[in-house]
Design a protein around this motif. Sequence first.
Motif, PDB file in Angstrom:
ATOM      1  N   TYR A 208      31.252  37.563  24.443  1.00 30.71           N
ATOM      2  CA  TYR A 208      29.952  37.691  25.105  1.00 30.71           C
ATOM      3  C   TYR A 208      30.038  37.134  26.527  1.00 30.71           C
ATOM      4  CZ  TYR A 208      25.019  37.403  26.168  1.00 30.71           C
ATOM      5  OH  TYR A 208      23.802  37.557  26.772  1.00 30.71           O
ATOM      6  N   PRO A 209      29.672  37.924  27.537  1.00 30.29           N
ATOM      7  CA  PRO A 209      29.786  37.487  28.934  1.00 30.29           C
ATOM      8  C   PRO A 209      28.671  36.517  29.324  1.00 30.29           C
ATOM      9  CG  PRO A 209      28.863  39.689  28.843  1.00 30.29           C
ATOM     10  CD  PRO A 209      29.204  39.303  27.428  1.00 30.29           C
ATOM     11  N   ALA A 210      28.849  35.273  28.973  1.00 29.90           N
ATOM     12  CA  ALA A 210      27.785  34.291  29.128  1.00 29.90           C
ATOM     13  C   ALA A 210      27.841  33.489  30.426  1.00 29.90           C
ATOM     14  CB  ALA A 210      27.836  33.315  27.943  1.00 29.90           C
ATOM     15  N   TYR A 211      28.970  33.518  31.130  1.00 31.45           N
ATOM     16  CA  TYR A 211      29.153  32.593  32.240  1.00 31.45           C
ATOM     17  C   TYR A 211      29.198  33.297  33.595  1.00 31.45           C
ATOM     18  CZ  TYR A 211      30.374  29.750  28.279  1.00 31.45           C
ATOM     19  OH  TYR A 211      30.335  29.106  27.085  1.00 31.45           O
ATOM     20  N   THR A 212      28.428  32.766  34.534  1.00 28.93           N
ATOM     21  CA  THR A 212      28.455  33.279  35.900  1.00 28.93           C
ATOM     22  C   THR A 212      29.779  32.884  36.548  1.00 28.93           C
ATOM     23  OG1 THR A 212      27.522  31.242  36.800  1.00 28.93           O
ATOM     24  CG2 THR A 212      25.951  32.987  36.149  1.00 28.93           C
ATOM     25  N   MET A 213      30.084  33.505  37.663  1.00 24.85           N
ATOM     26  CA  MET A 213      31.341  33.205  38.340  1.00 24.85           C
ATOM     27  C   MET A 213      31.442  31.725  38.714  1.00 24.85           C
ATOM     28  SD  MET A 213      33.037  34.691  41.793  1.00 24.85           S
ATOM     29  CE  MET A 213      33.825  36.105  41.068  1.00 24.85           C
ATOM     30  N   GLY A 214      30.383  31.174  39.275  1.00 26.56           N
ATOM     31  CA  GLY A 214      30.414  29.768  39.672  1.00 26.56           C
ATOM     32  C   GLY A 214      30.646  28.841  38.495  1.00 26.56           C
ATOM     33  N   ARG A 215      29.937  29.083  37.427  1.00 20.90           N
ATOM     34  CA  ARG A 215      30.088  28.245  36.220  1.00 20.90           C
ATOM     35  C   ARG A 215      31.469  28.445  35.602  1.00 20.90           C
ATOM     36  NH1 ARG A 215      30.174  23.952  33.685  1.00 20.90           N
ATOM     37  NH2 ARG A 215      29.569  23.970  31.508  1.00 20.90           N
ATOM     38  N   ALA A 216      31.942  29.692  35.559  1.00 17.83           N
ATOM     39  CA  ALA A 216      33.257  29.996  34.992  1.00 17.83           C
ATOM     40  C   ALA A 216      34.351  29.283  35.789  1.00 17.83           C
ATOM     41  CB  ALA A 216      33.488  31.498  34.988  1.00 17.83           C
ATOM     42  N   ALA A 217      34.269  29.350  37.116  1.00 17.78           N
ATOM     43  CA  ALA A 217      35.261  28.689  37.967  1.00 17.78           C
ATOM     44  C   ALA A 217      35.253  27.180  37.720  1.00 17.78           C
ATOM     45  CB  ALA A 217      34.986  29.001  39.434  1.00 17.78           C
ATOM     46  N   GLU A 218      34.070  26.616  37.635  1.00 18.17           N
ATOM     47  CA  GLU A 218      33.935  25.180  37.382  1.00 18.17           C
ATOM     48  C   GLU A 218      34.557  24.804  36.040  1.00 18.17           C
ATOM     49  OE1 GLU A 218      30.226  22.471  36.077  1.00 18.17           O
ATOM     50  OE2 GLU A 218      29.932  23.580  37.945  1.00 18.17           O
ATOM     51  N   MET A 219      34.328  25.621  35.029  1.00 16.11           N
ATOM     52  CA  MET A 219      34.828  25.329  33.680  1.00 16.11           C
ATOM     53  C   MET A 219      36.348  25.310  33.602  1.00 16.11           C
ATOM     54  SD  MET A 219      32.106  27.435  31.364  1.00 16.11           S
ATOM     55  CE  MET A 219      32.878  27.059  29.791  1.00 16.11           C
ATOM     56  N   ILE A 220      37.021  26.157  34.391  1.00 15.81           N
ATOM     57  CA  ILE A 220      38.484  26.191  34.319  1.00 15.81           C
ATOM     58  C   ILE A 220      39.146  25.441  35.471  1.00 15.81           C
ATOM     59  CG2 ILE A 220      38.476  28.334  33.004  1.00 15.81           C
ATOM     60  CD1 ILE A 220      39.514  29.739  35.574  1.00 15.81           C
ATOM     61  N   GLY A 221      38.343  24.800  36.301  1.00 24.17           N
ATOM     62  CA  GLY A 221      38.887  24.019  37.402  1.00 24.17           C
ATOM     63  C   GLY A 221      39.498  24.882  38.492  1.00 24.17           C
ATOM     64  N   ALA A 222      38.873  26.005  38.752  1.00 27.06           N
ATOM     65  CA  ALA A 222      39.375  26.933  39.771  1.00 27.06           C
ATOM     66  C   ALA A 222      38.257  27.241  40.756  1.00 27.06           C
ATOM     67  CB  ALA A 222      39.867  28.219  39.099  1.00 27.06           C
ATOM     68  N   THR A 223      38.547  28.145  41.661  1.00 25.94           N
ATOM     69  CA  THR A 223      37.541  28.576  42.635  1.00 25.94           C
ATOM     70  C   THR A 223      37.087  29.996  42.288  1.00 25.94           C
ATOM     71  OG1 THR A 223      39.192  29.555  44.093  1.00 25.94           O
ATOM     72  CG2 THR A 223      38.652  27.220  44.455  1.00 25.94           C
ATOM     73  N   PRO A 224      35.928  30.401  42.782  1.00 23.82           N
ATOM     74  CA  PRO A 224      35.527  31.796  42.600  1.00 23.82           C
ATOM     75  C   PRO A 224      36.564  32.767  43.171  1.00 23.82           C
ATOM     76  CG  PRO A 224      33.622  30.504  43.223  1.00 23.82           C
ATOM     77  CD  PRO A 224      34.827  29.604  43.358  1.00 23.82           C
ATOM     78  N   ALA A 225      37.228  32.388  44.255  1.00 20.18           N
ATOM     79  CA  ALA A 225      38.267  33.249  44.847  1.00 20.18           C
ATOM     80  C   ALA A 225      39.418  33.461  43.860  1.00 20.18           C
ATOM     81  CB  ALA A 225      38.785  32.640  46.140  1.00 20.18           C
ATOM     82  N   PHE A 226      39.753  32.419  43.097  1.00 21.68           N
ATOM     83  CA  PHE A 226      40.805  32.566  42.082  1.00 21.68           C
ATOM     84  C   PHE A 226      40.372  33.579  41.025  1.00 21.68           C
ATOM     85  CE2 PHE A 226      42.610  31.544  37.957  1.00 21.68           C
ATOM     86  CZ  PHE A 226      43.970  31.583  38.240  1.00 21.68           C
ATOM     87  N   LEU A 227      39.125  33.485  40.577  1.00 24.60           N
ATOM     88  CA  LEU A 227      38.634  34.443  39.578  1.00 24.60           C
ATOM     89  C   LEU A 227      38.620  35.863  40.132  1.00 24.60           C
ATOM     90  CD1 LEU A 227      35.765  32.456  37.833  1.00 24.60           C
ATOM     91  CD2 LEU A 227      37.999  33.095  36.895  1.00 24.60           C
ATOM     92  N   ARG A 228      38.261  36.012  41.387  1.00 24.73           N
ATOM     93  CA  ARG A 228      38.321  37.351  41.998  1.00 24.73           C
ATOM     94  C   ARG A 228      39.757  37.852  42.025  1.00 24.73           C
ATOM     95  NH1 ARG A 228      34.099  35.251  45.037  1.00 24.73           N
ATOM     96  NH2 ARG A 228      35.456  34.456  46.675  1.00 24.73           N
ATOM     97  N   ALA A 229      40.708  36.965  42.328  1.00 23.66           N
ATOM     98  CA  ALA A 229      42.124  37.354  42.404  1.00 23.66           C
ATOM     99  C   ALA A 229      42.664  37.784  41.045  1.00 23.66           C
ATOM    100  CB  ALA A 229      42.961  36.202  42.966  1.00 23.66           C
ATOM    101  N   VAL A 230      42.309  37.069  39.969  1.00 22.21           N
ATOM    102  CA  VAL A 230      42.796  37.491  38.652  1.00 22.21           C
ATOM    103  C   VAL A 230      42.102  38.778  38.214  1.00 22.21           C
ATOM    104  CG1 VAL A 230      43.567  35.189  37.919  1.00 22.21           C
ATOM    105  CG2 VAL A 230      41.272  35.957  37.312  1.00 22.21           C
ATOM    106  N   GLY A 231      40.914  39.019  38.727  1.00 21.65           N
ATOM    107  CA  GLY A 231      40.245  40.293  38.488  1.00 21.65           C
ATOM    108  C   GLY A 231      40.949  41.425  39.207  1.00 21.65           C
ATOM    109  N   GLU A 232      41.336  41.182  40.461  1.00 18.23           N
ATOM    110  CA  GLU A 232      42.064  42.197  41.235  1.00 18.23           C
ATOM    111  C   GLU A 232      43.420  42.500  40.612  1.00 18.23           C
ATOM    112  OE1 GLU A 232      42.172  40.730  45.259  1.00 18.23           O
ATOM    113  OE2 GLU A 232      39.989  40.837  45.432  1.00 18.23           O
ATOM    114  N   ALA A 233      44.034  41.492  39.981  1.00 20.93           N
ATOM    115  CA  ALA A 233      45.325  41.674  39.305  1.00 20.93           C
ATOM    116  C   ALA A 233      45.138  42.291  37.915  1.00 20.93           C
ATOM    117  CB  ALA A 233      46.050  40.338  39.199  1.00 20.93           C
ATOM    118  N   ARG A 234      43.886  42.553  37.552  1.00 20.00           N
ATOM    119  CA  ARG A 234      43.520  43.173  36.269  1.00 20.00           C
ATOM    120  C   ARG A 234      43.853  42.313  35.053  1.00 20.00           C
ATOM    121  NH1 ARG A 234      44.007  49.590  37.033  1.00 20.00           N
ATOM    122  NH2 ARG A 234      43.935  49.599  39.285  1.00 20.00           N
ATOM    123  N   LEU A 235      43.880  41.012  35.255  1.00 21.44           N
ATOM    124  CA  LEU A 235      44.077  40.117  34.121  1.00 21.44           C
ATOM    125  C   LEU A 235      42.793  40.038  33.306  1.00 21.44           C
ATOM    126  CD1 LEU A 235      45.834  38.129  32.558  1.00 21.44           C
ATOM    127  CD2 LEU A 235      45.002  36.330  34.079  1.00 21.44           C
TER     128      LEU A 235
END
Length: 112
Positions: free
Chosen positions: A15-42
Amino acid sequence: MTADNSFSRLDDDDYPAYTMGRAAEMIGATPAFLRAVGEARLVTPLRSDGGHRRYSRYQLRIAARARELVDAGTPIDAACRIVILEDQLEEAARINEELRGSPSTSRHRADA
């Protein structure tokens, strides 16, 4: 939607429960990192009605694994590929285990 149905989503790993900001905070990353793993299709986050990225717990576990590899010095594209291969290997091992335990497979081996 009933209260029981909405609470069952809390247990749903997909279930897609987490916004980008919250997701980044939860894994100790930045929103830019999440965008990058999205671009890499992970991971491919779902989009809210307003177009905002939303992540599931499963996607966050996958992104967190990639972050560990990147933190250890692995380039992000390579880290994403490693995580994809790890996930495929885990799925193949699960299927293999299921097949080993199935009655038809056991019976077939006994005939050989």
